[in-house]
Motif scaffolding. Structure first.
Motif, short mmCIF file in Angstrom:
data_model
loop_
_atom_site.label_atom_id
_atom_site.label_comp_id
_atom_site.label_asym_id
_atom_site.label_seq_id
_atom_site.Cartn_x
_atom_site.Cartn_y
_atom_site.Cartn_z
N CYS A 65 -64.83 30.11 -18.77
CA CYS A 65 -65.39 31.47 -18.83
C CYS A 65 -65.81 31.81 -20.26
CB CYS A 65 -64.37 32.50 -18.34
SG CYS A 65 -64.04 32.44 -16.57
N LEU A 66 -65.00 31.39 -21.23
CA LEU A 66 -65.31 31.66 -22.63
C LEU A 66 -66.59 30.91 -23.03
CD1 LEU A 66 -61.73 31.40 -24.14
CD2 LEU A 66 -63.05 33.49 -23.78
N ILE A 67 -66.72 29.68 -22.56
CA ILE A 67 -67.93 28.91 -22.86
C ILE A 67 -69.16 29.62 -22.30
CG2 ILE A 67 -69.16 26.75 -22.31
CD1 ILE A 67 -66.34 25.37 -22.47
N PHE A 68 -69.00 30.25 -21.13
CA PHE A 68 -70.10 30.99 -20.52
C PHE A 68 -70.22 32.41 -21.08
CE2 PHE A 68 -68.97 28.16 -16.75
CZ PHE A 68 -69.84 27.16 -17.16
N LYS A 76 -62.97 36.22 -7.26
CA LYS A 76 -63.97 36.04 -6.20
C LYS A 76 -64.16 34.57 -5.81
CE LYS A 76 -68.85 37.14 -5.33
NZ LYS A 76 -70.05 37.76 -5.93
N HIS A 77 -64.20 33.68 -6.79
CA HIS A 77 -64.58 32.29 -6.53
C HIS A 77 -63.41 31.31 -6.46
CE1 HIS A 77 -68.78 33.35 -6.90
NE2 HIS A 77 -68.51 33.97 -8.02
N ALA A 78 -62.28 31.67 -7.06
CA ALA A 78 -61.14 30.75 -7.07
C ALA A 78 -59.90 31.37 -6.43
CB ALA A 78 -60.82 30.31 -8.49
N ASN A 79 -60.05 32.60 -5.93
CA ASN A 79 -58.95 33.29 -5.27
C ASN A 79 -57.71 33.42 -6.16
OD1 ASN A 79 -58.13 34.73 -3.03
ND2 ASN A 79 -57.11 32.97 -2.11
N ILE A 80 -57.97 33.71 -7.45
CA ILE A 80 -56.88 33.91 -8.40
C ILE A 80 -56.78 35.41 -8.66
CG2 ILE A 80 -56.07 33.46 -10.76
CD1 ILE A 80 -57.66 30.80 -10.61
N LYS A 81 -55.59 35.95 -8.49
CA LYS A 81 -55.40 37.39 -8.66
C LYS A 81 -55.73 37.80 -10.09
CE LYS A 81 -51.88 37.83 -5.13
NZ LYS A 81 -50.48 38.11 -4.82
N PRO A 82 -56.50 38.90 -10.24
CA PRO A 82 -56.88 39.35 -11.58
C PRO A 82 -55.69 39.56 -12.52
CG PRO A 82 -58.17 40.50 -9.93
CD PRO A 82 -57.12 39.70 -9.19
N THR A 91 -74.17 33.13 -13.31
CA THR A 91 -72.73 33.12 -13.52
C THR A 91 -72.01 32.60 -12.28
OG1 THR A 91 -72.90 34.98 -15.04
CG2 THR A 91 -70.73 34.52 -14.14
N SER A 92 -72.43 33.08 -11.11
CA SER A 92 -71.82 32.66 -9.86
C SER A 92 -71.97 31.16 -9.66
CB SER A 92 -72.46 33.43 -8.70
OG SER A 92 -71.87 33.07 -7.49
N GLN A 93 -73.16 30.64 -9.92
CA GLN A 93 -73.40 29.20 -9.77
C GLN A 93 -72.54 28.39 -10.74
OE1 GLN A 93 -77.64 28.89 -10.31
NE2 GLN A 93 -78.09 29.58 -8.23
N MET A 94 -72.44 28.86 -11.98
CA MET A 94 -71.65 28.14 -12.98
C MET A 94 -70.16 28.15 -12.62
SD MET A 94 -73.86 26.91 -15.01
CE MET A 94 -72.88 26.30 -16.35
N LYS A 150 -69.51 25.65 -9.89
CA LYS A 150 -69.55 24.29 -10.43
C LYS A 150 -68.28 23.97 -11.20
CE LYS A 150 -72.34 21.14 -13.25
NZ LYS A 150 -71.20 20.29 -13.45
N MET A 151 -67.81 24.90 -12.03
CA MET A 151 -66.62 24.60 -12.83
C MET A 151 -65.38 24.49 -11.96
SD MET A 151 -65.80 27.99 -15.06
CE MET A 151 -64.75 29.28 -14.43
N ILE A 152 -65.31 25.26 -10.88
CA ILE A 152 -64.16 25.16 -9.97
C ILE A 152 -64.19 23.82 -9.26
CG2 ILE A 152 -63.16 26.09 -7.84
CD1 ILE A 152 -64.00 28.88 -8.95
#
Length: 104
Positions: free
Chosen positions: A19-22, A35-41, A79-82, A85-87
């Motif tokens: 995320c920092l890289i992006f 949203k994308h990795a189902n990790i609680k905020p 952002t969503s696409q990246m 991909k990273m996940i």
């Protein structure tokens, strides 16, 4: 459970680094990983805060550069696409690491 907790936190740190890289803000990172990795905020926030404590100078510079360069930001679609991909890349890396550990 200790090993799985440690690997989960390590994986989350890796995703936060992406995320920092992006050039994402903490809030954007929390939202994207939720949203994308189902990790609680709250979990992302806690790990992010710990990283900030351990790397104070980096995060101060990062925050300063964030405020200066809002025009360099990616669109939500990019952002969503990246994130997807990273996940997916992270899962492959974890699978490879698991395979290598079991091969010993």
């Amino acid at each position: 459970m200790g090993d799985s907790s440690a690997s989960y936190i390590h994986m989350l740190q890796h995703l936060i680094e992406k995320c920092l890289i992006f050039r994402m803000t903490k809030e954007e990172c929390m939202e994207a990983l939720s949203k994308h990795a189902n990790i609680k905020p709250v979990i992302t926030s806690t790990v992010w805060n710990e990283l900030e404590k351990e790397n104070k100078e980096f995060f101060e510079s990062y925050a300063e550069s964030q405020s200066k360069s809002s025009e360099d930001r990616m669109s939500e679609e990019e952002t969503s696409q990246m994130i997807q991909k990273m996940i997916s890349d992270s899962s492959k890396t974890d699978d490879d690491r698991d395979q290598n550990t079991h091969d010993d």
